[in-house]
Design a protein around this motif. Structure first.
Motif, PDB file in Angstrom:
ATOM      1  N   TYR A   1       9.196   0.498  -8.952  1.00 55.88           N
ATOM      2  CA  TYR A   1       8.364  -0.490  -9.647  1.00 55.88           C
ATOM      3  C   TYR A   1       8.844  -1.910  -9.343  1.00 55.88           C
ATOM      4  N   THR A   2      10.160  -2.092  -9.390  1.00 51.49           N
ATOM      5  CA  THR A   2      10.730  -3.431  -9.160  1.00 51.49           C
ATOM      6  C   THR A   2      10.417  -3.928  -7.753  1.00 51.49           C
ATOM      7  N   THR A   3      10.556  -3.035  -6.792  1.00 55.17           N
ATOM      8  CA  THR A   3      10.291  -3.418  -5.399  1.00 55.17           C
ATOM      9  C   THR A   3       8.810  -3.739  -5.195  1.00 55.17           C
TER      10      THR A   3
ATOM     11  N   ARG B   1       0.836  -1.214   0.000  1.00 54.71           N
ATOM     12  CA  ARG B   1       0.000   0.000   0.000  1.00 54.71           C
ATOM     13  C   ARG B   1       0.863   1.254   0.000  1.00 54.71           C
ATOM     14  N   PHE B   2       1.953   1.231   0.751  1.00 52.81           N
ATOM     15  CA  PHE B   2       2.865   2.377   0.810  1.00 52.81           C
ATOM     16  C   PHE B   2       3.483   2.645  -0.561  1.00 52.81           C
ATOM     17  N   LEU B   3       4.006   1.608  -1.191  1.00 53.10           N
ATOM     18  CA  LEU B   3       4.651   1.771  -2.496  1.00 53.10           C
ATOM     19  C   LEU B   3       3.650   2.234  -3.556  1.00 53.10           C
ATOM     20  N   ARG B   4       2.456   1.681  -3.530  1.00 47.49           N
ATOM     21  CA  ARG B   4       1.434   2.097  -4.493  1.00 47.49           C
ATOM     22  C   ARG B   4       1.092   3.575  -4.326  1.00 47.49           C
ATOM     23  N   PHE B   5       0.984   4.000  -3.082  1.00 49.66           N
ATOM     24  CA  PHE B   5       0.657   5.405  -2.837  1.00 49.66           C
ATOM     25  C   PHE B   5       1.746   6.309  -3.409  1.00 49.66           C
ATOM     26  N   VAL B   6       3.007   5.976  -3.114  1.00 49.44           N
ATOM     27  CA  VAL B   6       4.119   6.803  -3.595  1.00 49.44           C
ATOM     28  C   VAL B   6       4.136   6.842  -5.121  1.00 49.44           C
ATOM     29  N   ILE B   7       4.019   5.683  -5.750  1.00 51.54           N
ATOM     30  CA  ILE B   7       4.056   5.616  -7.220  1.00 51.54           C
ATOM     31  C   ILE B   7       2.892   6.379  -7.831  1.00 51.54           C
TER      32      ILE B   7
END
Length: 347
Positions: free
Chosen positions: A98-100, A77-83
């Motif tokens: 994206y890779t992470t 959820r954190f990575l999706r928000f940032v992206i």
């Protein structure tokens, strides 16, 4: 010359501000604060390629998370928000983000039963940061207990302790129904008690609690857990139904202060809980106060408990509402948290 110095000062100020904002993001991320509650402070605004990599390094890719990982779904959820935020600004997103994200999504169905949260605290500007690592079960009720989760009241009483450190200084503290032990571990690291005894009445909770103690403190030559040169940390099974005067005199005689959080949700426990509190008051030389934090989920249950105090010769005072200042946490809007100071009635 003046222009150069002015630019240098501005650059250093900007770097300091950016580092402070990143530290705030890191602190919120590590304790798994809901993403919608984050104080981003424009951290993601016009985020450069290198700054994106730095954000990743200081959150998801922290080395400590290899040993004590956060909830996989939370990281996703954190990575999706940032992206999504970066894409909405038409900013080129770093390949590693994206890779992470893909790597975490590939293992999202392998979520372990337990994960960790990391609470980083600085009680005032002159203190170094202290970090408390907590192992938590992803289910609110697991193995017949609610004690494997962190509840809002534990965060509330921890916040209160950090705002009132002097109350704990050089005191012997006991926590009843401690669950994960969050409150006690924060008090041990930040409030300078002489000792803290962390107790619960469920075998699985004690197993998890002992692991949390082990992950946060080291044993000294006396085979006991210590923080610094002063505080001794102990964890033990304490069943309110079977506690005896003999046990208190042998193990708990030095208690000065009792704390508990979210332990009055079941009226069937009132009798044994208050018997335990009264016995500690009566048989410990300096024990005069019981600090209780409670999330009010049922007003009738809470009222019944407060009325029950009188039958044990106890009285209560409602303390001021606790607000988040030194910890990142958000109380449940449907279950307001109240803090009670419980003492013996005056003769």
């Amino acid at each position: 010359m003046f222009t150069f110095k002015f630019r240098l000062v501005c650059t250093l100020f900007t770097m300091k501000t950016e580092n402070h904002c990143l530290l705030d993001i890191q602190t919120q991320f590590l304790c798994c604060l809901p993403i919608k509650k984050f104080a981003w402070k424009d951290t993601l605004k016009d985020l450069s390629w290198d700054a994106q990599k730095n954000l990743l390094n200081e959150t998801v890719d922290l080395v400590i998370l290899q040993k004590y990982p956060l909830d996989t779904n939370y990281v996703i959820r954190f990575l999706r928000f940032v992206i999504n935020d970066l894409e909405s600004q038409a900013i080129e997103v770093h390949d590693d983000l994206y890779t992470t994200l893909c790597a975490y999504q590939s293992k999202s169905n392998e979520n372990a039963e337990y994960f960790y949260k990391h609470y980083r605290i600085r009680a005032n500007e002159n203190d170094d940061f202290q970090t408390v690592i907590l192992k938590e079960n992803r289910n609110k009720i697991s193995q017949g207990t609610t004690g494997l989760n962190i509840w809002e009241s534990a965060l509330a009483i921890s916040e209160w302790a950090l705002q009132n450190k002097n109350i704990f200084d050089s005191k012997n503290v006991i926590e009843l129904g401690a669950g994960t032990g969050l409150s006690s571990l924060i008090i041990a690291k930040c409030c300078s008690p002489k000792s803290i005894c962390i107790t619960d009445g469920h075998v699985k909770v004690i197993e998890n609690l002992l692991e949390n103690v082990h992950n946060n403190f080291e044993k000294s030559s006396d085979d006991r857990f210590h923080h610094g040169t002063q505080t001794v940390i102990d964890a033990m099974m304490l069943d309110w139904m079977t506690i005896t005067e003999k046990f208190i005199k042998e193990r708990l005689m030095q208690v000065d202060l009792i704390i508990a959080a979210d332990v009055i949700y079941d009226n069937l426990l009132f009798e044994s809980l208050l018997t335990t509190v009264r016995m500690l008051f009566d048989h410990c030389d300096n024990c005069e106060k019981f600090m209780l934090a409670n999330a009010v989920r049922n007003e009738d249950t809470e009222h019944e408990f407060l009325m029950k105090l009188g039958t044990f010769g106890l009285q209560y005072q409602v303390e001021p509402t606790i607000t988040s200042k030194l910890l990142y946490w958000e109380p449940n809007e449907f279950s307001p948290i109240k803090l009670y100071s419980i003492t013996k009635k005056r003769q």
